[in-house]
Motif scaffolding. Structure first.
Motif, PDB file in Angstrom:
ATOM      1  N   GLU A  44       0.813  -1.213   0.000  1.00  0.00           N
ATOM      2  CA  GLU A  44       0.000   0.000   0.000  1.00  0.00           C
ATOM      3  C   GLU A  44       0.846   1.262   0.000  1.00  0.00           C
ATOM      4  O   GLU A  44       0.492   2.254  -0.628  1.00  0.00           O
ATOM      5  CB  GLU A  44      -0.929  -0.003   1.220  1.00  0.00           C
ATOM      6  CG  GLU A  44      -1.963  -1.104   1.166  1.00  0.00           C
ATOM      7  CD  GLU A  44      -2.818  -1.175   2.418  1.00  0.00           C
ATOM      8  OE1 GLU A  44      -2.808  -0.208   3.216  1.00  0.00           O
ATOM      9  OE2 GLU A  44      -3.487  -2.204   2.596  1.00  0.00           O
ATOM     10  N   ILE A  45       1.954   1.228   0.739  1.00  0.00           N
ATOM     11  CA  ILE A  45       2.824   2.408   0.836  1.00  0.00           C
ATOM     12  C   ILE A  45       4.163   2.048   0.191  1.00  0.00           C
ATOM     13  O   ILE A  45       4.928   1.236   0.714  1.00  0.00           O
ATOM     14  CB  ILE A  45       3.031   2.843   2.304  1.00  0.00           C
ATOM     15  CG1 ILE A  45       1.675   3.091   2.978  1.00  0.00           C
ATOM     16  CG2 ILE A  45       3.900   4.099   2.354  1.00  0.00           C
ATOM     17  CD1 ILE A  45       1.774   3.349   4.473  1.00  0.00           C
ATOM     18  N   GLN A  65      -1.372   6.590  -8.792  1.00  0.00           N
ATOM     19  CA  GLN A  65      -2.258   7.183  -7.795  1.00  0.00           C
ATOM     20  C   GLN A  65      -3.072   6.136  -7.034  1.00  0.00           C
ATOM     21  O   GLN A  65      -3.880   6.480  -6.175  1.00  0.00           O
ATOM     22  CB  GLN A  65      -3.163   8.223  -8.459  1.00  0.00           C
ATOM     23  CG  GLN A  65      -2.346   9.376  -8.998  1.00  0.00           C
ATOM     24  CD  GLN A  65      -3.189  10.484  -9.576  1.00  0.00           C
ATOM     25  OE1 GLN A  65      -4.409  10.397  -9.646  1.00  0.00           O
ATOM     26  NE2 GLN A  65      -2.541  11.565  -9.982  1.00  0.00           N
ATOM     27  N   LYS A  67      -1.563   3.955  -5.168  1.00  0.00           N
ATOM     28  CA  LYS A  67      -0.709   3.659  -4.012  1.00  0.00           C
ATOM     29  C   LYS A  67      -0.330   4.961  -3.316  1.00  0.00           C
ATOM     30  O   LYS A  67      -0.347   6.035  -3.919  1.00  0.00           O
ATOM     31  CB  LYS A  67       0.599   2.970  -4.453  1.00  0.00           C
ATOM     32  CG  LYS A  67       0.416   1.715  -5.282  1.00  0.00           C
ATOM     33  CD  LYS A  67      -0.072   0.563  -4.459  1.00  0.00           C
ATOM     34  CE  LYS A  67      -0.133  -0.712  -5.285  1.00  0.00           C
ATOM     35  NZ  LYS A  67      -0.675  -1.830  -4.528  1.00  0.00           N
ATOM     36  N   GLN A  68       0.027   4.851  -2.046  1.00  0.00           N
ATOM     37  CA  GLN A  68       0.630   5.997  -1.358  1.00  0.00           C
ATOM     38  C   GLN A  68       2.124   5.933  -1.667  1.00  0.00           C
ATOM     39  O   GLN A  68       2.787   4.956  -1.309  1.00  0.00           O
ATOM     40  CB  GLN A  68       0.388   5.929   0.152  1.00  0.00           C
ATOM     41  CG  GLN A  68       0.989   7.117   0.889  1.00  0.00           C
ATOM     42  CD  GLN A  68       0.752   7.049   2.399  1.00  0.00           C
ATOM     43  OE1 GLN A  68       0.036   6.186   2.895  1.00  0.00           O
ATOM     44  NE2 GLN A  68       1.371   7.965   3.112  1.00  0.00           N
ATOM     45  N   VAL A  70       5.895   7.378  -1.225  1.00  0.00           N
ATOM     46  CA  VAL A  70       6.757   8.159  -0.342  1.00  0.00           C
ATOM     47  C   VAL A  70       8.153   8.188  -0.936  1.00  0.00           C
ATOM     48  O   VAL A  70       8.525   7.308  -1.721  1.00  0.00           O
ATOM     49  CB  VAL A  70       6.764   7.597   1.103  1.00  0.00           C
ATOM     50  CG1 VAL A  70       5.371   7.699   1.723  1.00  0.00           C
ATOM     51  CG2 VAL A  70       7.253   6.155   1.153  1.00  0.00           C
ATOM     52  N   ASP A  84       5.744  11.706   2.372  1.00  0.00           N
ATOM     53  CA  ASP A  84       4.807  11.661   1.255  1.00  0.00           C
ATOM     54  C   ASP A  84       5.362  12.411   0.043  1.00  0.00           C
ATOM     55  O   ASP A  84       5.952  13.483   0.180  1.00  0.00           O
ATOM     56  CB  ASP A  84       3.459  12.271   1.651  1.00  0.00           C
ATOM     57  CG  ASP A  84       2.595  11.295   2.426  1.00  0.00           C
ATOM     58  OD1 ASP A  84       2.549  10.105   2.051  1.00  0.00           O
ATOM     59  OD2 ASP A  84       1.968  11.718   3.406  1.00  0.00           O
ATOM     60  N   ASP A  86       4.965  14.673  -3.028  1.00  0.00           N
ATOM     61  CA  ASP A  86       4.128  15.739  -3.584  1.00  0.00           C
ATOM     62  C   ASP A  86       5.045  16.549  -4.490  1.00  0.00           C
ATOM     63  O   ASP A  86       5.948  17.238  -4.007  1.00  0.00           O
ATOM     64  CB  ASP A  86       3.556  16.611  -2.454  1.00  0.00           C
ATOM     65  CG  ASP A  86       2.754  17.802  -2.979  1.00  0.00           C
ATOM     66  OD1 ASP A  86       2.749  18.055  -4.208  1.00  0.00           O
ATOM     67  OD2 ASP A  86       2.146  18.487  -2.150  1.00  0.00           O
TER      68      ASP A  86
END
Length: 171
Positions: A44-45, A65, A67-68, A70, A84, A86
């Motif tokens: 998931e991450i 998009q 998945k999260q 990092v 995260d 961004d």
């Protein structure tokens, strides 16, 4: 056996002179394997990295998009966290790599570990900072590397603190 510094130098030269069409071909094939793999689907991450121009192209992973995602952030004393991703919140580091302004640590369940060369038993030569090996020493999740075929080497020096990568995707 070659020293890590020799392997680093040779691989940087090879990566910088890698034919662009062949790089794109291998990137597509390797990412097709990885993005459809059980380890990716069940995570998931995902910890990705912000590549330098000669490194593995992470665009498709960073754009996922579902998945999260990092990315690493370096801290003093050769420590590292993941924050995260961004793309509007990035700053260029002294290493020439973009990282997040955020200091909020997120623990991934899968880390895509960068490097320059890998052995068949999962050991790698990175850039020499030791950030990933320090982080991986206490990491309980899944580790993968996305590796161009010429980055696989038969023999590699291994130090006591080196952590092998569990899953290598290559062609």
């Amino acid at each position: 056996m070659k020293k890590k510094a020799e392997i680093r130098k040779k691989m940087k030269i090879s990566l910088n002179s890698f034919d662009l069409q062949e790089k794109q071909r291998q990137t597509t094939l390797i990412l097709d394997q990885f993005l459809t793999s059980e380890v990716y689907r069940n995570s998931e991450i995902i910890a990705a990295f912000m590549p330098m121009p000669f490194e593995f192209d992470m665009t498709r992973v960073l754009a996922d998009q579902t998945k999260q995602i990092v990315i690493p952030k370096t801290l003093p004393n050769r420590q590292m966290i993941f924050t995260d991703f961004d793309e509007n919140d990035l700053v260029m580091t002294d290493f020439g790599v973009k990282e997040a302004l955020s200091n909020v640590a997120v623990t991934p369940d899968l880390i895509i570990v960068p490097g320059l060369a890998w052995s068949h038993d999962g050991y790698r030569v990175g850039f020499g900072g030791g950030y990933y090996d320090r982080y991986l020493a206490n990491f309980k999740g899944i580790t993968v590397s996305l590796v161009y075929n010429f980055q696989m080497v038969d023999k590699m020096p291994v130090d006591a603190y080196d952590i092998p990568i569990k899953n290598i995707f290559t062609i």
